[in-house]
Design a protein around this motif. Structure first.
Motif, PDB file in Angstrom:
ATOM      1  N   ASP A 206       0.863  -1.424  -0.188  1.00 59.38           N
ATOM      2  CA  ASP A 206      -0.462  -0.029  -0.061  1.00 59.38           C
ATOM      3  C   ASP A 206       1.153   1.515   0.041  1.00 59.38           C
ATOM      4  O   ASP A 206       0.039   2.332  -1.420  1.00 59.38           O
ATOM      5  N   ASP A 207       2.473   1.263   0.691  1.00 60.67           N
ATOM      6  CA  ASP A 207       2.874   2.040   0.632  1.00 60.67           C
ATOM      7  C   ASP A 207       3.648   2.807   0.213  1.00 60.67           C
ATOM      8  O   ASP A 207       4.078   4.449  -1.094  1.00 60.67           O
ATOM      9  N   ILE A 208       4.506   1.006  -0.964  1.00 56.38           N
ATOM     10  CA  ILE A 208       4.451   1.541  -2.238  1.00 56.38           C
ATOM     11  C   ILE A 208       3.603   2.223  -3.163  1.00 56.38           C
ATOM     12  O   ILE A 208       4.032   2.803  -4.100  1.00 56.38           O
TER      13      ILE A 208
ATOM     14  N   LEU B 168       9.591   1.794  -6.311  1.00 54.43           N
ATOM     15  CA  LEU B 168      10.774   1.235  -5.351  1.00 54.43           C
ATOM     16  C   LEU B 168      11.504   1.958  -5.711  1.00 54.43           C
ATOM     17  O   LEU B 168      11.999   2.028  -6.307  1.00 54.43           O
ATOM     18  N   THR B 169      11.910   1.853  -4.276  1.00 53.74           N
ATOM     19  CA  THR B 169      13.362   1.539  -4.082  1.00 53.74           C
ATOM     20  C   THR B 169      13.983   0.082  -4.378  1.00 53.74           C
ATOM     21  O   THR B 169      13.695  -0.550  -3.606  1.00 53.74           O
ATOM     22  N   VAL B 170      14.962   0.555  -5.180  1.00 54.19           N
ATOM     23  CA  VAL B 170      16.493  -1.217  -5.431  1.00 54.19           C
ATOM     24  C   VAL B 170      17.318  -0.885  -5.000  1.00 54.19           C
ATOM     25  O   VAL B 170      18.416  -0.236  -5.682  1.00 54.19           O
TER      26      VAL B 170
ATOM     27  N   VAL C 182      17.120  -4.868   2.876  1.00 51.24           N
ATOM     28  CA  VAL C 182      16.037  -5.585   2.188  1.00 51.24           C
ATOM     29  C   VAL C 182      15.860  -5.410   3.389  1.00 51.24           C
ATOM     30  O   VAL C 182      14.530  -5.664   3.743  1.00 51.24           O
ATOM     31  N   GLN C 183      15.899  -5.929   4.898  1.00 51.15           N
ATOM     32  CA  GLN C 183      15.778  -7.152   6.366  1.00 51.15           C
ATOM     33  C   GLN C 183      15.511  -5.750   6.986  1.00 51.15           C
ATOM     34  O   GLN C 183      14.720  -6.344   7.359  1.00 51.15           O
ATOM     35  N   THR C 184      16.436  -4.280   7.011  1.00 47.56           N
ATOM     36  CA  THR C 184      15.317  -3.319   7.848  1.00 47.56           C
ATOM     37  C   THR C 184      14.932  -2.506   7.150  1.00 47.56           C
ATOM     38  O   THR C 184      13.594  -1.626   7.953  1.00 47.56           O
ATOM     39  N   GLY C 185      13.894  -2.425   5.688  1.00 48.26           N
ATOM     40  CA  GLY C 185      12.713  -1.636   4.804  1.00 48.26           C
ATOM     41  C   GLY C 185      13.429  -0.321   4.706  1.00 48.26           C
ATOM     42  O   GLY C 185      12.320  -0.028   4.413  1.00 48.26           O
ATOM     43  N   GLN C 186      14.785  -0.566   4.592  1.00 49.78           N
ATOM     44  CA  GLN C 186      15.629   1.137   4.018  1.00 49.78           C
ATOM     45  C   GLN C 186      14.958   0.474   2.708  1.00 49.78           C
ATOM     46  O   GLN C 186      15.234   1.674   2.370  1.00 49.78           O
ATOM     47  N   VAL C 187      15.175  -0.673   2.107  1.00 48.03           N
ATOM     48  CA  VAL C 187      15.085  -0.734   0.551  1.00 48.03           C
ATOM     49  C   VAL C 187      14.054  -1.947   0.151  1.00 48.03           C
ATOM     50  O   VAL C 187      13.604  -2.432   1.068  1.00 48.03           O
ATOM     51  N   ASP C 188      12.828  -1.913  -0.740  1.00 49.61           N
ATOM     52  CA  ASP C 188      12.416  -2.365  -1.224  1.00 49.61           C
ATOM     53  C   ASP C 188      12.542  -3.968  -1.536  1.00 49.61           C
ATOM     54  O   ASP C 188      11.814  -5.083  -1.196  1.00 49.61           O
TER      55      ASP C 188
ATOM     56  N   MET D 153      13.403  -9.356  -1.578  1.00 50.34           N
ATOM     57  CA  MET D 153      12.895  -8.488  -0.797  1.00 50.34           C
ATOM     58  C   MET D 153      12.363  -8.779   0.880  1.00 50.34           C
ATOM     59  O   MET D 153      13.081 -10.251   1.198  1.00 50.34           O
ATOM     60  N   ASN D 154      11.868  -8.340   1.343  1.00 46.26           N
ATOM     61  CA  ASN D 154      11.866  -8.173   2.945  1.00 46.26           C
ATOM     62  C   ASN D 154      10.824  -9.635   3.202  1.00 46.26           C
ATOM     63  O   ASN D 154       9.265  -9.293   2.823  1.00 46.26           O
ATOM     64  N   LYS D 155      11.160 -10.726   4.660  1.00 43.32           N
ATOM     65  CA  LYS D 155      10.533 -11.581   4.190  1.00 43.32           C
ATOM     66  C   LYS D 155       8.663 -11.296   4.601  1.00 43.32           C
ATOM     67  O   LYS D 155       8.054 -12.051   4.836  1.00 43.32           O
TER      68      LYS D 155
END
Length: 282
Positions: free
Chosen positions: A41-43, A49-51, A103-109, A237-239
């Motif tokens: 939703d946020d994306i 998308l941040t990559v 990716v794990q910390t949510g800094q990128v998608d 991607m994040n889990k």
């Protein structure tokens, strides 16, 4: 509403009646307020998308000489994903280890940088549908193959690469001494093998063949006999971002079906179709 607890005794009953009425009227709003938004939703709201990618891994993620424009096989695959999802793509250039952490910390998608799908990584991340298949090879010195005939000969040799890559894991498994770089260019890796600062680079077949071709002046070659570890690559991607993964997979599967990714592969892998599965004898 806390004021009810401090009200005079005569007003408590009236206050409770009013509280009851307000609660009845507010149930629908309360339910709505409890609905949580997802990363997807946020994306969509942000429209982008941040990559994470390296910008230094030819031909996956790099800049052509004299250009500031980021390109490469996975860079263009990600751009095609963004186009089909109607999202802008914002690249962040990071070292390999930093990508997975981000990716794990949510800094990128998501991260896209020839990241192999492994069981260990799947415990911590979601991988997309694979869109590149390959296997491992070894870059060594042309004159003596760096003294390596089999993987067992890696013991005591200096192997260059990223510390958390599956190829460095292979090097460690066979007793090599790891030499780690911080987001170095291909030329740095290759030149160090040529001059004897390191002995070998274990990596993906497609990446190795093109890296060799890019620096014909260096006295290095791909080992003729070492072929190992068939691999599959996807974006990471994040889990917790299951809805994002569903949408990314949907368009990747469309692009595999209609040949879009095969066309991108041909552009960056000298006509080869890296979307085809490989079968090697280990």
């Amino acid at each position: 509403m806390k004021k009810l607890f401090f009200a005079k005794k005569g007003s408590i009953v009236a206050g409770l009646v009013m509280l009851s009425l307000l609660s009845a009227c507010g149930n629908e709003d309360d339910t709505a307020s409890e609905e949580t938004t997802t990363a997807w939703d946020d994306i969509q709201e942000e429209g982008s998308l941040t990559v994470a990618t390296s910008g230094t891994l030819f031909p996956t993620s790099y800049r052509e000489e004299g250009s500031d424009e980021l390109t490469g096989f996975e860079v263009e695959v990600v751009r095609a994903i963004g186009e089909r999802l109607e999202l802008d793509i914002e690249f962040t250039e990071l070292g390999f280890d930093e990508m997975l952490t981000s990716v794990q910390t949510g800094q990128v998608d998501l991260a896209a940088n020839d990241i192999e799908i492994t069981e260990d990584r799947e415990e911590n991340f979601i991988f997309s549908t694979p869109f590149k298949y390959s296997y491992g090879t070894a870059i060594v010195r042309s004159e003596d193959l760096s003294g390596i005939e089999t993987l067992e000969d890696l013991e005591g040799k200096k192997a260059a690469g990223a510390s958390t890559s599956v190829y460095m894991e292979t090097a460690r498994e066979y007793g090599a001494e790891e030499v780690v770089y911080d987001n170095a260019t291909n030329e740095t890796y290759l030149r160090d093998v040529a001059i004897g600062r390191t002995d070998v680079i274990l990596n993906d077949y497609y990446l190795q063949t093109l890296a060799i071709a890019a620096f014909p002046e260096l006295d290095i070659t791909i080992h003729p006999d070492l072929k190992y570890s068939p691999s599959e690559v996807g974006v990471v991607m994040n889990k917790d971002n299951e809805e994002l993964a569903e949408n990314v997979n949907r368009v990747i599967e469309e692009m595999l079906e209609d040949g879009t990714i095969a066309e991108i592969s041909a552009e960056f892998f000298n006509g080869a179709d890296a979307t085809e599965k490989v079968d090697i004898e280990e």
